[in-house]
Scaffold this active site. Sequence first.
Site, PDB file in Angstrom:
ATOM      1  N   MET A 191       0.806  -1.215   0.000  1.00 57.54           N
ATOM      2  CA  MET A 191       0.000   0.000   0.000  1.00 57.54           C
ATOM      3  C   MET A 191       0.838   1.264   0.000  1.00 57.54           C
ATOM      4  SD  MET A 191      -3.208   0.040   2.394  1.00 57.54           S
ATOM      5  CE  MET A 191      -2.008  -0.421   3.639  1.00 57.54           C
ATOM      6  N   PRO A 192       2.163   1.147  -0.045  1.00 56.28           N
ATOM      7  CA  PRO A 192       2.929   2.403   0.008  1.00 56.28           C
ATOM      8  C   PRO A 192       2.714   3.241  -1.248  1.00 56.28           C
ATOM      9  CG  PRO A 192       4.351   0.480   0.338  1.00 56.28           C
ATOM     10  CD  PRO A 192       3.031  -0.030  -0.138  1.00 56.28           C
ATOM     11  N   TYR A 193       3.123   4.485  -1.127  1.00 50.73           N
ATOM     12  CA  TYR A 193       3.040   5.442  -2.214  1.00 50.73           C
ATOM     13  C   TYR A 193       4.421   6.055  -2.384  1.00 50.73           C
ATOM     14  CZ  TYR A 193       2.144   9.966  -4.417  1.00 50.73           C
ATOM     15  OH  TYR A 193       2.189  11.066  -5.238  1.00 50.73           O
ATOM     16  N   THR A 223       1.161  -1.213  -4.238  1.00 50.34           N
ATOM     17  CA  THR A 223       2.194  -0.180  -4.177  1.00 50.34           C
ATOM     18  C   THR A 223       2.093   0.707  -5.410  1.00 50.34           C
ATOM     19  OG1 THR A 223       3.685  -1.536  -2.848  1.00 50.34           O
ATOM     20  CG2 THR A 223       4.693   0.237  -4.140  1.00 50.34           C
ATOM     21  N   VAL A 224       1.960   1.991  -5.174  1.00 48.57           N
ATOM     22  CA  VAL A 224       1.798   2.973  -6.246  1.00 48.57           C
ATOM     23  C   VAL A 224       3.095   3.775  -6.387  1.00 48.57           C
ATOM     24  CG1 VAL A 224       0.563   5.061  -6.958  1.00 48.57           C
ATOM     25  CG2 VAL A 224      -0.680   3.177  -5.860  1.00 48.57           C
TER      26      VAL A 224
END
Lengths: 67, 67, 67, 67, 67, 67
Positions: F1-3, F40-41
């Site tokens: 889920m990190p950006y 992850t974006v």
Amino acid sequence: MPYVNIKITREGATAEQKAELIRRSTQMLSEVLGKNPATTVVIIEEVETDNWGIAGESVTVRRQRGS
Amino acid sequence: MPYVNIKITREGATAEQKAELIRRSTQMLSEVLGKNPATTVVIIEEVETDNWGIAGESVTVRRQRGS
Amino acid sequence: MPYVNIKITREGATAEQKAELIRRSTQMLSEVLGKNPATTVVIIEEVETDNWGIAGESVTVRRQRGS
Amino acid sequence: MPYVNIKITREGATAEQKAELIRRSTQMLSEVLGKNPATTVVIIEEVETDNWGIAGESVTVRRQRGS
Amino acid sequence: MPYVNIKITREGATAEQKAELIRRSTQMLSEVLGKNPATTVVIIEEVETDNWGIAGESVTVRRQRGS
Amino acid sequence: MPYVNIKITREGATAEQKAELIRRSTQMLSEVLGKNPATTVVIIEEVETDNWGIAGESVTVRRQRGS
């Protein structure tokens, strides 16, 4: 209407210093580009020294070394 | 796949209110642009009133004056 | 006074759709948190599909594969 | 001279892990694009799980459900 | 080491004006907080007027109305 | 889920190089923090050299001087 985001390490900037950054950023946008101060937004973010890296290492480590 | 970043002053927004911002932002992107909710990311940042400026002064000062 | 930043891939969002995102984001902050619409700023950034990654690959590659 | 901003949920990343993110991000920009490590800035922001949404709900709620 | 991000609408700012914003932002951080100019980064982003909203409507619409 | 948001000057990075940044950033977050690659974006922003300042001057000016 401009938006200014200033990120600095969290190392004790005072409310007065932050107010000065807000005042001067707003004045700068007005003087250089004629932007309306009334809708100029300035957001200051203070980042822990563990979370800020430069030259591949954290500011915490650099401060310990005396850089 | 959109990314939404909401910055507000830290003045007591509750977990329920923040959940509502997340829910509505995601729904908005789906309804307006057909974006997939499953990969829509929303990040809310709460900023101290000393660190938020508008019209050349901090929100702290404005709140003290009753603005 | 909130600030909303929406990032989407550049894939043909129209001026009307972007106006709708601006309108709804502003309304959301007013309804959920009582924020003043007059000073709510919304900035939409459209990002090339080569420059947006999810799950380790670019959106360009995913679109070619039909994902 | 690149700037890398990494946002993660605040769930106990250690100083060592964050130093590793700084080290590897800087190395990546050097190896892939030939960027000068000396002026590569990496900023890590840790976000409360109440403030991070995916798929329309907060990470707090997802963690409670076991997602 | 500070990082300054200035977002303005894309309405013809010249290279000279942008150089002036870079010069003054860097000087401000040096004078107010003693920050090292050598590692101060300033990034200016110019945003289409369709993509910038204030008070619930785009700057494009506001400009057409003469606001 | 990190950006992950990577900003670089616009000086000819290829689609392949950008794909490599996306691949390696995602892998880094997985290896260092156990983050799920699927959510992850990574967003890469390329900034004109007139709009990027370091040490008080634009990259355009620095490039002309041979820095």
